[in-house]
Design an enzyme around this catalytic site. Structure first.
Site, PDB file in Angstrom:
ATOM      1  N   HIS A  73      34.871  48.488  48.346  1.00 54.19           N
ATOM      2  CA  HIS A  73      36.335  48.627  48.396  1.00 54.19           C
ATOM      3  C   HIS A  73      36.719  49.941  47.730  1.00 54.19           C
ATOM      4  CE1 HIS A  73      37.456  44.074  48.858  1.00 54.19           C
ATOM      5  NE2 HIS A  73      36.591  44.484  49.754  1.00 54.19           N
ATOM      6  N   TYR A 202      46.788  42.156  43.761  1.00 56.39           N
ATOM      7  CA  TYR A 202      47.276  41.648  42.477  1.00 56.39           C
ATOM      8  C   TYR A 202      48.794  41.623  42.576  1.00 56.39           C
ATOM      9  CZ  TYR A 202      42.703  42.589  40.243  1.00 56.39           C
ATOM     10  OH  TYR A 202      41.369  42.604  39.890  1.00 56.39           O
ATOM     11  N   PRO A 295      40.231  37.125  33.051  1.00 55.12           N
ATOM     12  CA  PRO A 295      39.629  37.609  34.303  1.00 55.12           C
ATOM     13  C   PRO A 295      40.387  38.751  35.003  1.00 55.12           C
ATOM     14  CG  PRO A 295      40.604  35.430  34.606  1.00 55.12           C
ATOM     15  CD  PRO A 295      40.668  35.724  33.151  1.00 55.12           C
ATOM     16  N   LYS A 299      36.266  42.205  34.390  1.00 53.26           N
ATOM     17  CA  LYS A 299      35.369  42.947  33.503  1.00 53.26           C
ATOM     18  C   LYS A 299      34.199  42.133  32.948  1.00 53.26           C
ATOM     19  CE  LYS A 299      37.086  46.981  33.650  1.00 53.26           C
ATOM     20  NZ  LYS A 299      36.293  47.986  34.365  1.00 53.26           N
ATOM     21  N   TYR A 384      39.308  50.553  35.807  1.00 54.25           N
ATOM     22  CA  TYR A 384      38.888  49.484  36.713  1.00 54.25           C
ATOM     23  C   TYR A 384      37.502  49.769  37.272  1.00 54.25           C
ATOM     24  CZ  TYR A 384      39.743  45.600  39.948  1.00 54.25           C
ATOM     25  OH  TYR A 384      39.680  44.400  40.602  1.00 54.25           O
TER      26      TYR A 384
HETATM   27  C1  PHB Z   1      37.332  37.348  42.000  1.00 52.19           C
HETATM   28  O1  PHB Z   1      37.021  37.803  43.106  1.00 52.19           O
HETATM   29  O2  PHB Z   1      37.027  36.195  41.669  1.00 52.19           O
HETATM   30  C2  PHB Z   1      38.102  38.201  41.067  1.00 52.19           C
HETATM   31  C3  PHB Z   1      38.369  39.509  41.414  1.00 52.19           C
HETATM   32  C4  PHB Z   1      39.109  40.308  40.560  1.00 52.19           C
HETATM   33  C5  PHB Z   1      39.584  39.786  39.373  1.00 52.19           C
HETATM   34  C6  PHB Z   1      39.290  38.488  39.008  1.00 52.19           C
HETATM   35  C7  PHB Z   1      38.549  37.694  39.859  1.00 52.19           C
HETATM   36  O3  PHB Z   1      40.343  40.565  38.568  1.00 52.19           O
END
Ligand code: PHB
Ligand code: APR
Length: 391
Positions: A73, A202, A295, A299, A384
């Site tokens: 990505h 997000y 989460p 990280k 990130y």
């Molecule tokens: C996930 O794909 O489970 C996932 C991805 C990004 C995050 C948290 C969880 O910030």
């Protein structure tokens, strides 16, 4: 009396990768794990790998399936009601990220260690660490067959996650802990449906944060902010999909969220936690045993990988008679730990609704800034996707 060079407590990604890296350096280890291999490899966890994690896995022969089945990505979407923005990390001068479930990383590690003849004892109990403050530490446990066991070692590494016994072995006066609990949790689902997005979304929303992630072309992973202690029984499938549709902006500018059968659901607490230092005598801590991040920003796994990437050469050097890298391990690892602790706290704080209208305005202002200023966007992208293993 049995002896090995390194006893590793825990066969999660940190413990398995550490045994792999040590073996590549000619160091022998034994891994101890309370759960079954099947359980460890089925646990659903996050799924984003930073470029440094991918580089490390590639360099030790663990990247083949990741590149074949994972997805690269270029960035993420950030959104709030009526607006969705794509942050392209590569255009911003940072790295791409890889979508590849932690479950898959753990399976690849399990297979590689099995092929190499690694000794891993699953389904053990009563793990206890002894004399870790001396240079003759040992570990005792009860084997799967009920027999008491003891293994002496030069070094013990606690990779036993947030609930394991290793961290608690450090005397109270020799350890400091730092903690923040958040007044929200995530309800996470896996669904057998093609993702409705090409990259992660997000989403800030006054009803609460929502996120759209994925595992493959046919499996989606989605999250909803919920109050801590939420009872899953109060969230029917329809209620989950309705809330996701509202918060993710179904119907806006023609975008649609496609629902599907939910195959897994759970409530995840949100916590930041750091224990310092990450070493006491001949005991080293790595991964979730030393630190937890919420989460948001994915990280946790990347930090565990960065810890053991530093720790493996440090332990090898210690066993060859050079203590300096081992002495530097905790301070070096903690620089990255605190950077990621700050970043995940910042992302969490920016995106989760508190119910306070003043907070709403600050969050929206911050989101507009991140999406409207190349400097602000690049700072998010660097944290990130682009942190080096040793900051
Ligand atoms: C996930 O794909 O489970 C996932 C991805 C990004 C995050 C948290 C969880 O910030
Ligand atoms: N004896 C042996 N093993 C134990 C014990 C014990 N007493 N207690 C716990 N364990 C095992 C757990 O069963 C688990 O398999 O230690 C392992 C720790 O693995 P993880 O929790 O996956 O932690 P880590 O390897 O540090 O990986 C960090 O996992 O929790 C996620 O978000 C986190 O992605 C991050 C990653």
């Amino acid at each position: 009396m049995s002896r090995t060079q390194v006893v590793i407590i825990g066969a999660g990604p940190a413990g398995l990768l550490l045994s792999h890296l040590l073996a590549a350096d000619g160091v022998e280890s034994v891994v101890l794990e309370t759960r079954s291999r099947r359980y460890v490899e089925a646990r659903v966890r996050a799924g984003i790998l930073e470029s440094s994690t991918v580089g490390l896995l590639d360099s030790v022969g663990l990247g083949e399936r990741l590149h074949r089945e994972g997805h690269e990505h270029r960035g993420i979407y950030l959104q709030w009601p009526e607006e969705r923005h794509h942050l392209d990390f590569v255009d911003l001068g940072e790295s791409s990220i890889w979508l590849y479930g932690q479950t898959e990383v753990t399976r690849d590690l399990g297979r590689a260690r099995e092929a190499a003849g690694q000794q891993i004892s699953y389904e053990i109990s009563d793990t206890a660490l002894h004399d870790v403050g001396t240079d003759r530490p040992y570990v005792t446990w009860t084997g799967g067959d009920g027999r008491p066991e003891r293994l002496d070692a030069d070094v013990v590494v606690g990779c036993d996650g947030s609930f394991g016994p290793s961290r608690g072995t450090v005397p109270a006066g020799s350890q400091q802990t730092w903690e923040r609990t958040y007044p929200y949790a995530w309800l996470g689902i896996l669904a057998d449906v093609a993702p409705s997005t090409d990259e992660l979304i997000y989403a800030w929303h006054p009803d609460g944060f929502a996120m759209h992630s994925m595992r493959s072309e046919s499996v989606s992973r989605l999250y909803l902010q919920v109050p801590p202690g939420t009872d899953l029984a109060t969230w029917s499938d329809d209620r989950i999909w309705d809330a996701l549709a509202v918060r993710l902006g179904h119907g806006q500018e023609g975008w649609e969220l496609t629902p599907g059968p939910i195959t897994d659901r759970s409530v995840l607490p949100m916590r930041s936690f750091v224990a310092t230092p990450m070493r006491y005598g001949r005991l080293f801590l790595a991964g979730d045993a030393a630190h937890i991040v919420p989460p948001t920003g994915a990280k946790g796994l990347n930090l565990a990988v960065a810890d053991v990437a530093l720790l493996a050469p440090a332990v090898s050097a210690l066993l060859r008679g050079d203590p300096r890298p081992a002495e530097a391990y905790s301070d070096t690892a903690l620089r990255r730990v605190w950077r990621c602790t700050h970043f995940s706290w910042w992302m969490t704080t920016m995106l989760h609704s508190t119910g306070d209208p003043f907070d709403d305005q600050l969050q929206l202002s911050q989101l507009r800034r991140v999406c409207g200023s190349e400097h602000a966007a690049a700072e998010l992208a660097a944290n990130y996707s682009g942190l080096p293993i040793g900051l």
